[in-house]
Design a protein around this motif. Sequence first.
Motif, mmCIF file in Angstrom:
data_model
loop_
_atom_site.group_PDB
_atom_site.id
_atom_site.type_symbol
_atom_site.label_atom_id
_atom_site.label_comp_id
_atom_site.label_asym_id
_atom_site.label_seq_id
_atom_site.Cartn_x
_atom_site.Cartn_y
_atom_site.Cartn_z
ATOM 1 N N TYR A 165 -13.081 -55.455 16.181
ATOM 2 C CA TYR A 165 -12.394 -56.641 15.664
ATOM 3 C C TYR A 165 -13.403 -57.779 15.499
ATOM 4 C CZ TYR A 165 -9.476 -60.826 15.541
ATOM 5 O OH TYR A 165 -8.906 -62.027 15.178
ATOM 6 N N THR A 166 -13.726 -58.062 14.245
ATOM 7 C CA THR A 166 -14.736 -59.084 13.955
ATOM 8 C C THR A 166 -14.268 -60.074 12.900
ATOM 9 O OG1 THR A 166 -15.738 -57.644 12.274
ATOM 10 C CG2 THR A 166 -16.636 -57.512 14.514
ATOM 11 N N ALA A 167 -12.961 -60.041 12.586
ATOM 12 C CA ALA A 167 -12.482 -60.798 11.431
ATOM 13 C C ALA A 167 -11.878 -62.153 11.767
ATOM 14 C CB ALA A 167 -11.447 -59.967 10.667
ATOM 15 N N GLY A 168 -11.817 -62.519 13.041
ATOM 16 C CA GLY A 168 -11.188 -63.797 13.357
ATOM 17 C C GLY A 168 -11.207 -64.096 14.836
ATOM 18 N N PRO A 169 -10.553 -65.191 15.247
ATOM 19 C CA PRO A 169 -10.529 -65.583 16.661
ATOM 20 C C PRO A 169 -9.683 -64.636 17.501
ATOM 21 C CG PRO A 169 -9.046 -66.966 15.388
ATOM 22 C CD PRO A 169 -9.787 -66.135 14.398
ATOM 23 N N ARG A 170 -9.935 -64.628 18.784
ATOM 24 C CA ARG A 170 -9.171 -63.782 19.712
ATOM 25 C C ARG A 170 -7.913 -64.526 20.149
ATOM 26 N NH1 ARG A 170 -13.068 -60.089 23.502
ATOM 27 N NH2 ARG A 170 -14.246 -59.121 21.793
ATOM 28 N N LEU A 171 -6.903 -64.468 19.307
ATOM 29 C CA LEU A 171 -5.648 -65.153 19.591
ATOM 30 C C LEU A 171 -4.851 -64.383 20.637
ATOM 31 C CD1 LEU A 171 -4.600 -66.009 15.913
ATOM 32 C CD2 LEU A 171 -5.832 -67.470 17.540
ATOM 33 N N ASN A 222 -11.353 -53.902 10.557
ATOM 34 C CA ASN A 222 -11.942 -54.882 11.467
ATOM 35 C C ASN A 222 -11.012 -56.067 11.722
ATOM 36 O OD1 ASN A 222 -12.150 -56.257 9.028
ATOM 37 N ND2 ASN A 222 -14.283 -56.863 9.311
ATOM 38 N N GLN A 223 -9.839 -56.068 11.071
ATOM 39 C CA GLN A 223 -8.832 -57.104 11.305
ATOM 40 C C GLN A 223 -7.815 -56.703 12.373
ATOM 41 O OE1 GLN A 223 -7.348 -57.635 7.267
ATOM 42 N NE2 GLN A 223 -8.663 -59.413 6.988
ATOM 43 N N ILE A 224 -7.893 -55.460 12.855
ATOM 44 C CA ILE A 224 -6.977 -54.979 13.899
ATOM 45 C C ILE A 224 -7.505 -55.419 15.254
ATOM 46 C CG2 ILE A 224 -5.938 -52.953 14.975
ATOM 47 C CD1 ILE A 224 -6.285 -51.517 12.275
ATOM 48 N N THR A 225 -6.643 -56.039 16.061
ATOM 49 C CA THR A 225 -7.090 -56.603 17.338
ATOM 50 C C THR A 225 -6.897 -55.677 18.528
ATOM 51 O OG1 THR A 225 -4.923 -57.646 17.692
ATOM 52 C CG2 THR A 225 -6.588 -58.941 16.523
ATOM 53 N N ASP A 226 -5.875 -54.807 18.485
ATOM 54 C CA ASP A 226 -5.493 -54.057 19.687
ATOM 55 C C ASP A 226 -4.615 -52.886 19.264
ATOM 56 O OD1 ASP A 226 -5.291 -53.442 22.378
ATOM 57 O OD2 ASP A 226 -4.006 -55.131 22.897
ATOM 58 N N PRO A 259 -5.916 -43.173 9.813
ATOM 59 C CA PRO A 259 -6.953 -44.008 9.204
ATOM 60 C C PRO A 259 -7.902 -44.698 10.170
ATOM 61 C CG PRO A 259 -4.912 -45.228 9.331
ATOM 62 C CD PRO A 259 -4.650 -43.888 9.968
ATOM 63 N N PHE A 260 -7.773 -44.415 11.487
ATOM 64 C CA PHE A 260 -8.494 -45.249 12.451
ATOM 65 C C PHE A 260 -9.551 -44.495 13.254
ATOM 66 C CE2 PHE A 260 -4.068 -47.165 12.388
ATOM 67 C CZ PHE A 260 -4.387 -48.119 11.418
ATOM 68 N N ALA A 261 -9.945 -43.304 12.814
ATOM 69 C CA ALA A 261 -10.949 -42.538 13.560
ATOM 70 C C ALA A 261 -12.266 -43.293 13.666
ATOM 71 C CB ALA A 261 -11.173 -41.184 12.892
ATOM 72 N N SER A 262 -12.603 -44.068 12.655
ATOM 73 C CA SER A 262 -13.879 -44.777 12.646
ATOM 74 C C SER A 262 -13.953 -45.874 13.705
ATOM 75 C CB SER A 262 -14.143 -45.386 11.267
ATOM 76 O OG SER A 262 -13.160 -46.366 10.957
ATOM 77 N N ILE A 263 -12.793 -46.307 14.224
ATOM 78 C CA ILE A 263 -12.788 -47.331 15.282
ATOM 79 C C ILE A 263 -12.270 -46.744 16.602
ATOM 80 C CG2 ILE A 263 -12.664 -49.308 13.735
ATOM 81 C CD1 ILE A 263 -9.658 -49.432 14.204
ATOM 82 N N GLY A 264 -12.370 -45.403 16.726
ATOM 83 C CA GLY A 264 -12.045 -44.743 17.987
ATOM 84 C C GLY A 264 -10.582 -44.518 18.248
ATOM 85 N N GLN A 265 -9.747 -44.540 17.202
ATOM 86 C CA GLN A 265 -8.312 -44.385 17.384
ATOM 87 C C GLN A 265 -7.777 -43.255 16.486
ATOM 88 O OE1 GLN A 265 -6.574 -46.333 19.620
ATOM 89 N NE2 GLN A 265 -8.394 -47.497 20.172
#
Length: 219
Positions: free
Chosen positions: A35-41, A166-170, A91-97
């Motif tokens: 997650y690099t697209a915004g603040p950690r809300l 990279n916009q997915i937080t959790d 669609p999320f294998a590249s981010i470990g999911q």
Amino acid sequence: MRTIIFAAAALTATFAAPAQAATVVDAIGDFLPSYTAGPRLADLDVASFSVNYSNVGQFFTLGAVLAGDIDPTTAGIYVIGVNTGTGTIRPFASIGQGNVIFNQAITLRKDGTGSIGATVLDPNLISIAGNIITARIALSLLPSTGFTPEQYGFNLWPRIGTGNNNQITDFAPENATLAAGAVPEPATWATMLLGMLVAGLVLRRRSRALEMQPAQHLK
């Protein structure tokens, strides 16, 4: 008022009909490294996610507790992927999911609206109270493609936008899906719902206490 009515209706349904329920607890502050697209809300950080299915009413109640109050003035949406039996979207294998599998997606927004694909959800069946969001989803909106409703797999992922991964937080659960599972006693279902509400209140009080610390230090 809408929140109170929704909660009362949910409790009535709980004790009036058999229900399946499952909850996953998610660590606070575990934002994805990708997650690099915004603040950690805080309202994009999942604390717990629950799936409940009413056999008689034939609807799911989906609920999430976030690490902070949901703020409609900030960016972010809540996507819930659903595998009704033919989940082929991975669609999320590249981010470990890679084990997050779905064939339908529910979108809930911070203003209390939502949709499943092009179908707009009734806003009266979506409730936001502080850091808790719940939605009642009719089974007819999620027709089976092989699974029974109790076997449907769900995963919640908040995201700050609708573009890249990279916009997915959790994710909740992490790298898996959550199914309603076995039938608990009604009292157990109510305890799980109460636990979700208590967790939400505890997180809200903790957040307020942290906000007050700098002011106390200046006295």
